[in-house]
Write a protein that holds these residues in place. Structure first.
Motif, short mmCIF file in Angstrom:
data_model
loop_
_atom_site.label_atom_id
_atom_site.label_comp_id
_atom_site.label_asym_id
_atom_site.label_seq_id
_atom_site.Cartn_x
_atom_site.Cartn_y
_atom_site.Cartn_z
N ALA A 81 47.01 -39.41 -24.36
CA ALA A 81 47.64 -39.95 -23.15
C ALA A 81 47.08 -39.30 -21.89
O ALA A 81 46.85 -39.96 -20.88
CB ALA A 81 49.14 -39.75 -23.22
N ALA A 82 46.88 -37.99 -21.92
CA ALA A 82 46.42 -37.28 -20.73
C ALA A 82 46.03 -35.86 -21.10
O ALA A 82 46.47 -35.33 -22.11
CB ALA A 82 47.51 -37.25 -19.66
N ILE A 83 45.20 -35.29 -20.26
CA ILE A 83 44.90 -33.86 -20.31
C ILE A 83 45.76 -33.18 -19.26
O ILE A 83 45.68 -33.51 -18.07
CB ILE A 83 43.41 -33.59 -20.00
N GLY A 84 46.59 -32.25 -19.68
CA GLY A 84 47.34 -31.42 -18.74
C GLY A 84 46.51 -30.18 -18.45
O GLY A 84 46.35 -29.34 -19.32
N ALA A 85 45.95 -30.09 -17.24
CA ALA A 85 44.95 -29.06 -16.92
C ALA A 85 45.48 -28.14 -15.82
O ALA A 85 45.70 -28.58 -14.70
CB ALA A 85 43.64 -29.72 -16.49
N LEU A 105 39.97 -26.06 -9.95
CA LEU A 105 39.62 -27.04 -10.98
C LEU A 105 39.20 -28.32 -10.28
O LEU A 105 39.92 -28.81 -9.41
CB LEU A 105 40.81 -27.34 -11.90
N ASN A 106 38.06 -28.87 -10.65
CA ASN A 106 37.64 -30.17 -10.15
C ASN A 106 38.18 -31.23 -11.11
O ASN A 106 37.55 -31.53 -12.14
CB ASN A 106 36.11 -30.23 -10.05
N GLY A 107 39.35 -31.75 -10.80
CA GLY A 107 40.00 -32.71 -11.69
C GLY A 107 39.20 -33.98 -11.86
O GLY A 107 39.18 -34.57 -12.95
N ALA A 108 38.51 -34.42 -10.79
CA ALA A 108 37.69 -35.63 -10.88
C ALA A 108 36.54 -35.43 -11.85
O ALA A 108 36.22 -36.32 -12.66
CB ALA A 108 37.17 -36.02 -9.50
N LEU A 109 35.91 -34.26 -11.79
CA LEU A 109 34.80 -33.98 -12.70
C LEU A 109 35.28 -33.90 -14.14
O LEU A 109 34.61 -34.39 -15.06
CB LEU A 109 34.12 -32.67 -12.28
N LEU A 110 36.45 -33.30 -14.36
CA LEU A 110 37.00 -33.22 -15.72
C LEU A 110 37.29 -34.62 -16.26
O LEU A 110 36.96 -34.92 -17.42
CB LEU A 110 38.26 -32.36 -15.73
N VAL A 118 43.46 -37.17 -16.34
CA VAL A 118 43.70 -35.75 -16.11
C VAL A 118 44.90 -35.60 -15.17
O VAL A 118 44.95 -36.21 -14.09
CB VAL A 118 42.47 -35.07 -15.49
N VAL A 119 45.86 -34.79 -15.58
CA VAL A 119 46.98 -34.40 -14.72
C VAL A 119 46.80 -32.92 -14.41
O VAL A 119 46.81 -32.07 -15.31
CB VAL A 119 48.34 -34.64 -15.41
N CYS A 120 46.61 -32.62 -13.12
CA CYS A 120 46.35 -31.22 -12.73
C CYS A 120 47.09 -30.92 -11.43
O CYS A 120 47.92 -31.72 -10.98
CB CYS A 120 44.86 -30.97 -12.62
N ASP A 121 46.81 -29.78 -10.83
CA ASP A 121 47.50 -29.34 -9.61
C ASP A 121 49.01 -29.40 -9.83
O ASP A 121 49.76 -29.98 -9.05
CB ASP A 121 47.08 -30.18 -8.41
N LEU A 349 55.72 -33.23 -11.22
CA LEU A 349 54.66 -32.28 -10.88
C LEU A 349 53.30 -32.81 -11.29
O LEU A 349 53.12 -33.31 -12.41
CB LEU A 349 54.91 -30.94 -11.58
N GLY A 350 52.32 -32.65 -10.40
CA GLY A 350 50.94 -32.95 -10.78
C GLY A 350 50.30 -34.04 -9.94
O GLY A 350 50.96 -34.77 -9.19
N ALA A 351 48.99 -34.13 -10.07
CA ALA A 351 48.19 -35.17 -9.45
C ALA A 351 47.34 -35.80 -10.55
O ALA A 351 46.85 -35.10 -11.43
CB ALA A 351 47.30 -34.59 -8.36
N LEU A 352 47.16 -37.12 -10.49
CA LEU A 352 46.47 -37.86 -11.54
C LEU A 352 45.05 -38.21 -11.12
O LEU A 352 44.82 -38.75 -10.05
CB LEU A 352 47.23 -39.14 -11.85
N TYR A 353 44.10 -37.88 -12.01
CA TYR A 353 42.72 -38.36 -11.91
C TYR A 353 42.47 -39.29 -13.09
O TYR A 353 42.29 -38.82 -14.21
CB TYR A 353 41.73 -37.19 -11.92
N PRO A 354 42.49 -40.60 -12.86
CA PRO A 354 42.33 -41.53 -14.00
C PRO A 354 40.95 -41.42 -14.62
O PRO A 354 39.96 -41.13 -13.95
CB PRO A 354 42.54 -42.91 -13.35
#
Length: 355
Positions: A81-85, A105-110, A118-121, A349-354
């Motif tokens: 479903a997602a990477i929690g980073a 962390l560069n969430g877009a690059l991941l 990717v769900v990060c920050d 919590l978090g920001a999404l990079y599809p």
């Protein structure tokens, strides 16, 4: 997850419905990246450029761990479903300046490299709501460690120690209680060239220095009431150096730092949940036999056990927690606990990079 200890990346494949880890991979940081991440904890030259490159390197490291997890478990990308980073914390100042926390962390690059959302920050929204942004793991600790008929505490012994208070009546508390491994790791690295004190063996050859311990315990952070959080912004080599006296043997300093870690955690538990009879330890410090024994000595009547005894190995708990927080994000659930962080309310919590 890559934590304050800077020992590398722990990745897990986590079933958020069953609350079960089905795969785990650990990848150490290269010495060059570890040194750069450590250096970025303090002001220096050309920080923006260096931080951007470090964020890229962390993302590539995370992507490698994801690829290894998928291969090892026979899992397809479209089954995740997602990477929690989490990213790598280099500054944490929720109460100072205008309040911020920085995880590189560069969430877009991941997302680009892994091919998975990717769900990060994950900390910034809590800080924006007036919270500490930490600790975020108590809600997860409740999900996996709480008991319906007893008050239970969980202690994460990473670079920093954080305590979760899981009350039988459903209340949850938690806060950072002080340094766990960061000062001990730094001291043995500078004196013996080792990344950490295996089992606390070097500390066990020394004797606690009462005068130094008193000076360390005088730090005002230890007597602040929750909510509170901390990091290398406070507990760094210069903080320790300012309290040392000439002629103190390195092994005695190491023994004193271990005592500091044990004492601050034990004192925090006694102050906030004196009725607790179980303390579940996780994180790298739970592998330090000398530290675990000292905690048990300082907490008579409390069963001090490893999270592995509860079915979750000590080096998988935090990674599982951030996978669980990503699950909260994708299912539109709040991930923070205002009673823990001091935020104005519950927040997603978090920001999404599809992908």
């Amino acid at each position: 997850m890559s934590g304050t200890s800077l020992d590398g990346i722990d990745g897990v494949l986590f079933d958020a419905q069953a609350l079960v880890v089905t795969g785990h991979v650990h990848a150490p940081f290269s010495p060059a990246l570890r040194d750069e991440l450590l250096a970025l904890n303090t002001p220096g030259d050309n920080e923006l450029h260096r931080a951007a490159l470090a964020a890229n390197a962390v993302a590539r490291g995370y992507a490698d761990v994801v690829a290894q997890l998928l291969e090892a478990t026979g899992t397809r990308r479209d089954e995740v479903a997602a990477i929690g980073a989490h990213g790598q914390t280099v500054r944490h100042r929720p109460g100072g300046f205008d309040g911020y926390t920085t995880q590189l962390l560069n969430g877009a690059l991941l997302a680009e490299q892994a091919g998975i959302d990717v769900v990060c920050d994950l900390r910034s929204r809590d800080v924006a709501a007036g919270g500490q942004g930490a600790p975020l793991v108590p809600a997860f600790h409740r999900a996996v460690f709480a008991a319906p008929d007893a008050d239970v505490a969980a202690l994460n012994l990473g670079g920093i120690g954080n305590l979760s208070l899981l009350f039988a009546d459903g209340r949850t508390g938690g806060f950072d209680c002080g340094p766990a491994n960061c000062l001990m790791d730094g001291w043995i690295a500078s004196h013996r060239g080792l990344a950490y004190d295996t089992g606390g063996a070097w500390a066990a050859t020394g004797q606690v220095l009462p005068e130094l311990l008193t000076a360390l315990l005088a730090e005002p952070f230890f007597t602040l009431p929750p909510p509170k959080s901390t990091g290398r912004d406070l507990f760094h080599p210069a903080w320790l150096q300012a309290r040392l006296k000439p002629g103190q043997r390195p092994e005695d300093v190491q023994a004193t730092l271990l005592e500091l870690s044990a004492r601050t955690a034990a004192d925090a538990l006694k102050a906030q949940m004196p009725q607790a009879r179980t303390l579940i330890a996780c994180g790298g410090g739970a592998r330090n036999g000398a530290l675990m024994r000292r905690l048990a000595e300082l907490l008579p009547g409390v069963q001090v056990q490893s999270s592995a005894d509860r079915g979750l190995p000590v080096d998988q708990v935090e990674a599982a927690a951030f996978a669980w927080l990503a699950h909260c994000f994708v299912t539109h659930q709040p991930g923070n606990l205002p009673a823990v962080t001091g935020a104005a309310g519950r927040r997603r919590l978090g920001a999404l990079y599809p992908a």
